[in-house]
Write a protein that holds these residues in place. Structure first.
Motif, short mmCIF file in Angstrom:
data_model
loop_
_atom_site.label_atom_id
_atom_site.label_comp_id
_atom_site.label_asym_id
_atom_site.label_seq_id
_atom_site.Cartn_x
_atom_site.Cartn_y
_atom_site.Cartn_z
N GLY A 56 68.72 -4.77 39.57
CA GLY A 56 70.16 -4.30 39.90
C GLY A 56 70.82 -5.12 41.09
O GLY A 56 69.89 -5.70 41.87
N TYR A 82 75.75 -4.08 39.17
CA TYR A 82 74.84 -4.03 37.75
C TYR A 82 73.67 -3.56 37.80
O TYR A 82 72.99 -4.13 38.95
CB TYR A 82 75.00 -5.48 37.05
CG TYR A 82 74.34 -5.42 35.88
CD1 TYR A 82 74.96 -5.23 34.47
CD2 TYR A 82 72.96 -5.90 35.46
CE1 TYR A 82 74.44 -5.29 33.36
CE2 TYR A 82 72.40 -5.83 34.41
CZ TYR A 82 73.16 -5.63 33.13
OH TYR A 82 72.41 -5.61 32.03
N VAL A 83 72.90 -2.64 36.79
CA VAL A 83 71.65 -2.37 36.90
C VAL A 83 71.40 -2.38 35.25
O VAL A 83 72.01 -2.09 34.32
CB VAL A 83 71.49 -0.88 37.40
CG1 VAL A 83 70.16 -0.15 37.05
CG2 VAL A 83 71.95 -0.75 38.65
N GLU A 85 69.83 -1.97 31.85
CA GLU A 85 70.12 -0.91 31.22
C GLU A 85 68.96 0.15 30.99
O GLU A 85 69.15 1.48 31.11
CB GLU A 85 70.37 -1.46 29.79
CG GLU A 85 71.14 -0.16 28.77
CD GLU A 85 71.62 -0.49 27.45
OE1 GLU A 85 71.81 0.12 26.72
OE2 GLU A 85 71.98 -1.89 27.35
N ARG A 88 69.03 2.39 34.23
CA ARG A 88 70.15 3.14 34.56
C ARG A 88 70.00 4.71 34.39
O ARG A 88 68.92 5.24 34.06
CB ARG A 88 71.39 2.84 33.56
CG ARG A 88 71.67 1.37 33.74
CD ARG A 88 72.89 1.22 32.83
NE ARG A 88 73.10 -0.34 32.94
CZ ARG A 88 73.89 -0.95 31.86
NH1 ARG A 88 74.43 -0.46 30.92
NH2 ARG A 88 74.08 -2.35 32.20
N ASN A 89 70.71 5.51 35.27
CA ASN A 89 70.76 6.74 35.28
C ASN A 89 69.64 7.35 36.05
O ASN A 89 68.93 8.13 35.70
CB ASN A 89 70.90 7.64 33.67
CG ASN A 89 72.09 7.34 33.20
OD1 ASN A 89 73.10 7.36 33.58
ND2 ASN A 89 71.82 6.80 31.84
N SER A 93 72.25 2.75 40.99
CA SER A 93 73.66 2.18 41.28
C SER A 93 74.04 3.01 42.55
O SER A 93 74.79 2.35 43.68
CB SER A 93 74.57 2.50 40.28
OG SER A 93 74.37 1.40 39.11
N SER A 123 82.27 3.00 33.56
CA SER A 123 82.44 2.65 35.19
C SER A 123 83.42 3.45 35.64
O SER A 123 82.99 3.99 36.62
CB SER A 123 82.72 1.12 35.32
OG SER A 123 83.10 0.62 36.55
#
Length: 145
Positions: A56, A82-83, A85, A88-89, A93, A123
């Protein structure tokens, strides 16, 4: 996972991620732009690195002109984040944004701003989750003459 300031040695990894965020660009265009920005005093890139993989990035800038909703100058600005996919979570970020906020604060900023496309609900939700508040909505127009 570590957050590091990007250097020229990570330029290709950075540009590869940026192309996923902005697929309408070209590798050559972003590489030239980012290569110049790596040495700008008004811009910084941070990378999220897991092992030897860059997963990211965040691009921060200082904006001295008017920023929607701002009450100060300069304002730190999230130009892009951007990270990958699959990562993510996981708070990556948020950590990238925190690094960008600290950089902005170290340069005298008291506010950090960002934007999101009207259709990018993900976003917008992310920004609200990490403490940003919506200050304006616009619809932009253009006409070829």
């Amino acid at each position: 996972m570590i957050i590091v300031k990007a250097s020229e040695s990570e330029l290709i990894a950075l540009v590869s991620l940026a192309l996923k965020l902005w697929p309408d660009n070209t590798l050559e265009h972003l590489r030239a732009e980012y290569e110049e920005l790596l040495y700008s005093e008004r811009d910084i890139f941070y990378l999220a690195v897991i092992g030897d993989k860059v997963v990211g990035f965040i691009h921060m800038s200082l904006r001295y002109d008017y920023v929607e909703g701002s009450e100060s100058s300069p304002v730190g600005y999230i130009e892009g984040i951007y990270v990958e996919e699959e990562y993510r979570n996981k708070g990556i970020s948020r950590q990238l944004v925190e690094a960008g906020e600290q950089w902005s604060k170290s340069l005298g900023c008291v506010q950090v701003a960002s934007d999101a496309e009207l259709h990018n609900d993900g976003s917008q939700a992310f920004h609200k989750r990490i403490g940003y508040r919506e200050v304006n909505r616009i619809v932009a127009f253009i006409k070829d003459i």
